[in-house]
Scaffold this active site. Structure first.
Site, short mmCIF file in Angstrom:
data_model
loop_
_atom_site.label_atom_id
_atom_site.label_comp_id
_atom_site.label_asym_id
_atom_site.label_seq_id
_atom_site.Cartn_x
_atom_site.Cartn_y
_atom_site.Cartn_z
N HIS A 76 6.33 5.78 -14.88
CA HIS A 76 6.35 6.93 -15.79
C HIS A 76 7.67 7.64 -15.54
O HIS A 76 8.49 7.17 -14.75
CB HIS A 76 5.12 7.81 -15.49
N ASP A 134 0.56 18.99 -17.69
CA ASP A 134 -0.58 18.69 -18.57
C ASP A 134 -1.67 17.89 -17.86
O ASP A 134 -2.74 17.64 -18.42
CB ASP A 134 -0.12 17.97 -19.87
N HIS A 135 -1.42 17.54 -16.57
CA HIS A 135 -2.44 16.82 -15.79
C HIS A 135 -2.95 17.62 -14.59
O HIS A 135 -3.89 17.20 -13.93
CB HIS A 135 -1.88 15.47 -15.32
N ASP A 166 -0.16 8.61 -17.07
CA ASP A 166 0.88 8.34 -18.06
C ASP A 166 1.73 7.16 -17.60
O ASP A 166 2.10 7.07 -16.43
CB ASP A 166 1.79 9.57 -18.21
N HIS A 175 2.70 16.30 -13.43
CA HIS A 175 3.07 16.96 -14.69
C HIS A 175 2.00 17.99 -15.03
O HIS A 175 0.81 17.74 -14.85
CB HIS A 175 3.18 15.93 -15.82
N HIS A 228 -4.73 10.25 -24.22
CA HIS A 228 -3.41 10.88 -24.11
C HIS A 228 -2.61 10.68 -25.40
O HIS A 228 -1.51 10.14 -25.39
CB HIS A 228 -2.66 10.29 -22.90
N HIS A 241 -0.54 12.31 -11.60
CA HIS A 241 0.83 12.79 -11.38
C HIS A 241 0.84 14.29 -11.59
O HIS A 241 -0.10 14.86 -12.15
CB HIS A 241 1.84 12.05 -12.24
ZN LIG Z 1 0.77 13.61 -19.81
ZN LIG Z 2 3.33 12.78 -17.60
#
Ligand SMILES: [Zn+2]
Ligand SMILES: [Zn+2]
Ligand SMILES: *[C@@H]1O[C@H](CO)[C@@H](O)[C@H](O)[C@H]1NC(C)=O
Length: 386
Positions: A192, A68-69, A262, A66, A335, A64
């Site tokens: 998510h 942090d990914h 996530d 986001h 995670h 995804h």
């Molecule tokens: Zn994440």
């Molecule tokens: Zn996420």
């Protein structure tokens, strides 16, 4: 056939990275090749510090978009594809010439991800004036809720080959988004806070156990060359001069690795994930009274689970229950919240917290099956099936 299937965890943190955990990324090692799953910030640094070779990265799967990914994706592309920052503007620049010939001959790096992945990459390359020297392509996994048009209104990047927009099948999953003689990758949406997918990497059936003693007497009797054993090993059927038909051993199922992004509920991938040899599942939050000193006195497990779900995440118990549901042979959690520092060498308290998280997942997983809590730069191998 693939001899070695292994994973190197490059980052195992959730939203906040810490001194012990970096943002999400893991490398699936398939003999020489490397496929990355997610590319959080500092993925490039982590690759340099690990057993993963930058030049071997062939595919990148994004769960995804986001940050942090995905924040680490552009640096990886720039390094992997010999990007030049801001200078190679002129068409007579040797790097621009390189790109022209590489576009025709080189295999592109393939990136798979949800709607928006293509726009993120194309826009990021343009506005950072990054000129790649080799091609890439982005295939988007589209759902019925996504707008039908391209996620990016900019024209193709000079290094970009047109990607596919992959529509989900009637069951909502994307089957065989990539398939070769050795492996097939399928994907499914998982729940998510934003659109997110999980990936199932399945090895094709592998040759069965060969018992030469079953065949050799027949080969000798009929004067058949022993090289026929190789055909039999591949499961083929061979007719001998005297009419005898020999059948090679039946093929055995290959390995399956399931890597989730996530999620607070990965149910839509359950069928694809069935019987996985390895499941990688997030476990962002846990309720650890008496073990985690930051536990709020008013918290109960139910409150923590509700809070985790409302943010799109899971507890160790939820991960363990899903592993049990799909009959996974092994479960690795990743995670983690920044509260769970986790490396063995941090301190006893941090270690106890990780042991407790593992046990909470194991209780749900059941049958004495073991759970691992991933830490940065940890590597594991997925053994061939017996
Ligand atoms: Zn994440
Ligand atoms: Zn996420
Ligand atoms: C996270 O990445 C940074 C930048 O490369 C590095 O300094 C740090 O050691 C990494 N942390 C871990 C736990 O590997």
């Amino acid at each position: 056939m693939v001899a070695t299937i292994g994973i190197t965890f490059l980052g195992t943190a959730s939203a906040q990275p810490s001194s012990t955990r970096n943002h999400s990324s893991l490398a699936l090692r398939l003999d020489g090749d490397v496929w990355l799953f997610d590319c959080g910030e500092a993925t490039q640094h982590q690759v340099q510090k690990s057993n993963v070779k930058m030049g071997k990265i062939q595919k990148i799967f994004i769960t995804h978009t986001h940050g942090d990914h995905i924040f680490g994706l552009l640096p990886i592309l720039a390094s992997r594809l010999n990007g030049a920052g801001g200078m190679a503007e002129g068409a007579d620049d040797p790097r621009a010439q390189n790109l022209v010939s590489n576009m025709a001959t080189a295999e592109p790096i393939e990136i798979y991800g949800p709607y928006g992945t293509r726009a993120y990459v194309r826009t990021g390359l343009k506005y950072t004036h990054t000129h790649l020297g080799s091609p890439y392509v982005v295939h988007e996994l589209r759902t019925a809720h996504d707008p039908p048009e391209d996620s990016c209104t900019l024209p193709l990047d000079p290094a970009e080959q047109p990607g596919r927009d992959l529509a989900a099948g009637a069951d909502g999953t994307w089957r065989d988004v990539f398939a070769s003689d050795a492996l097939a990758v399928s994907a499914a949406p998982i729940w998510h806070s934003v659109p997110c997918v999980g990936y199932a990497v399945a090895e094709r059936p592998v040759p069965g156990k060969m018992v030469p003693a079953l065949y050799v007497p027949h080969l000798k009797r009929t004067g058949t060359p022993m090289s026929v054993l190789r055909q039999l090993q591949l499961g083929e059927r061979v007719q001998l001069a005297d009419g005898t038909v020999l059948e090679g051993p039946a093929r055995r199922p290959g390995r399956k690795v399931v890597i989730l992004g996530d999620t607070y509920d990965p149910s839509p991938i359950a069928a694809l994930a069935e019987d996985a040899d390895l499941l990688v599942h997030e476990a962002t939050n846990a309720h650890l009274p008496g073990i985690d000193p930051d536990t709020k006195a008013t918290d109960t497990y139910e409150i923590v689970e509700e809070r985790a779900k409302s943010r799109g995440h899971s507890t160790p118990q939820m991960a363990g229950a899903f592993a049990k549901r799909i009959g996974a042979k092994r479960l690795v959690l990743n995670h983690f919240s920044a509260r769970y520092a986790g490396n063995d060498d941090v301190n006893e308290e941090a270690r106890n917290v990780m042991v407790a998280i593992r046990h909470l997942a194991e209780e749900q997983y059941g049958d004495g099956r073991e759970v691992l809590c991933a830490r940065d730069l940890m590597t594991i191998d997925v053994e061939p099936r017996k």
